[in-house]
Design a protein around this motif. Structure first.
Motif, PDB file in Angstrom:
ATOM      1  N   PHE A 224     -27.082  32.463   8.509  1.00  0.00           N
ATOM      2  CA  PHE A 224     -26.640  33.543  10.319  1.00  0.00           C
ATOM      3  C   PHE A 224     -25.889  32.772  11.304  1.00  0.00           C
ATOM      4  CE2 PHE A 224     -27.198  33.676  14.992  1.00  0.00           C
ATOM      5  CZ  PHE A 224     -27.763  34.789  14.914  1.00  0.00           C
ATOM      6  N   VAL A 225     -26.087  31.510  10.203  1.00  0.00           N
ATOM      7  CA  VAL A 225     -24.674  29.864  11.637  1.00  0.00           C
ATOM      8  C   VAL A 225     -23.539  29.778  10.295  1.00  0.00           C
ATOM      9  CG1 VAL A 225     -24.245  27.788  11.511  1.00  0.00           C
ATOM     10  CG2 VAL A 225     -27.079  29.148  11.736  1.00  0.00           C
ATOM     11  N   TYR A 226     -23.730  30.209   8.997  1.00  0.00           N
ATOM     12  CA  TYR A 226     -22.163  30.853   8.295  1.00  0.00           C
ATOM     13  C   TYR A 226     -21.483  31.585   9.071  1.00  0.00           C
ATOM     14  CZ  TYR A 226     -19.410  31.206   4.548  1.00  0.00           C
ATOM     15  OH  TYR A 226     -18.778  32.141   3.663  1.00  0.00           O
ATOM     16  N   TRP A 227     -22.268  33.176   9.304  1.00  0.00           N
ATOM     17  CA  TRP A 227     -21.560  34.320   9.239  1.00  0.00           C
ATOM     18  C   TRP A 227     -21.273  34.119  10.754  1.00  0.00           C
ATOM     19  CZ3 TRP A 227     -19.144  36.143   6.180  1.00  0.00           C
ATOM     20  CH2 TRP A 227     -19.230  36.927   4.548  1.00  0.00           C
ATOM     21  N   SER A 228     -21.783  33.904  11.930  1.00  0.00           N
ATOM     22  CA  SER A 228     -21.509  33.424  13.039  1.00  0.00           C
ATOM     23  C   SER A 228     -20.306  33.113  13.150  1.00  0.00           C
ATOM     24  CB  SER A 228     -22.766  32.476  13.888  1.00  0.00           C
ATOM     25  OG  SER A 228     -22.872  31.886  13.604  1.00  0.00           O
TER      26      SER A 228
END
Length: 210
Positions: free
Chosen positions: A160-164
């Protein structure tokens, strides 16, 4: 000096109300505790999510793996690491696809976000990471939140953090897939196949509602 514990009923991210322990000092600490409770799922839903990824069967979920980006040596290494993760998680994903639990779609969306990651560096940096039950719960909670919160830690292993930071459309697609636990006031329970059990009896100190 130890902090005083206050037990209070609080609404959780999943919409359920349960008893929480608040122990931070001062008014700001109490506010932070309440915000954390509101941004995380209840104990029962946490257990449901964990059960979904336990004891996978023998099936396998087909996954389209995108080309990895990076130097040739890093790409070769990352491909092997990603394949190892897929062999571990593919049977779990197949099990999730067949589950009637609304959380199953959210967990599957989380894993699919993971395998869309094209950065060789991500796979190499997290080569020792197991994407375990704790990780799954955190990722599902990220998907369920209507907005980011500073009360929950972020980490470099989070899809999630990566794609955010890389492409918000991937998160939007995952949220759409997980709508059964996002677009509801309370995440519905699923019927259990086991024999019914008596309600748990818990004993707490006098409490308030937060």
């Amino acid at each position: 000096m130890s902090h005083a514990h206050i037990y209070a009923m609080s609404k959780r991210l999943c919409g359920h109300i349960d008893m929480c322990s608040f122990s931070s000092k001062g008014r700001s600490g109490r506010v932070s505790d309440v915000l954390y409770a509101n941004a995380t799922v209840c104990d029962e839903c946490r257990e449901r999510i964990c059960r979904l990824v336990n004891k996978p069967g023998g099936g396998f979920h087909p996954v389209v793996l995108p080309a990895l980006a990076g130097r040739d040596g890093a790409v070769r290494w990352a491909k092997n690491l990603r394949l190892r993760a897929l062999r571990m998680l593919g049977p779990i994903m197949a099990q999730l696809k067949q589950s009637p639990d609304p959380f199953a779609a959210a967990v599957l969306a989380v894993y699919e976000m993971l395998f869309k990651i094209t950065s060789s560096g991500f796979w190499i940096e997290n080569r020792q990471f197991s994407y375990d039950r704790v990780w799954v719960v955190f990722e599902v909670e990220h998907l369920m939140r209507p907005r980011p919160t500073s009360t929950v830690r972020l980490n470099s292993s989070s899809a999630f953090v990566y794609w955010s930071q890389a492409d918000l459309s991937v998160i939007a697609a995952a949220k759409e897939a997980a709508h059964a636990v996002i677009d509801v006031d309370v995440v519905p329970a699923v019927a259990e196949a086991s024999e019914p059990t008596a309600p748990k009896q818990a004993h707490f100190a006098p409490s308030i509602f937060l």
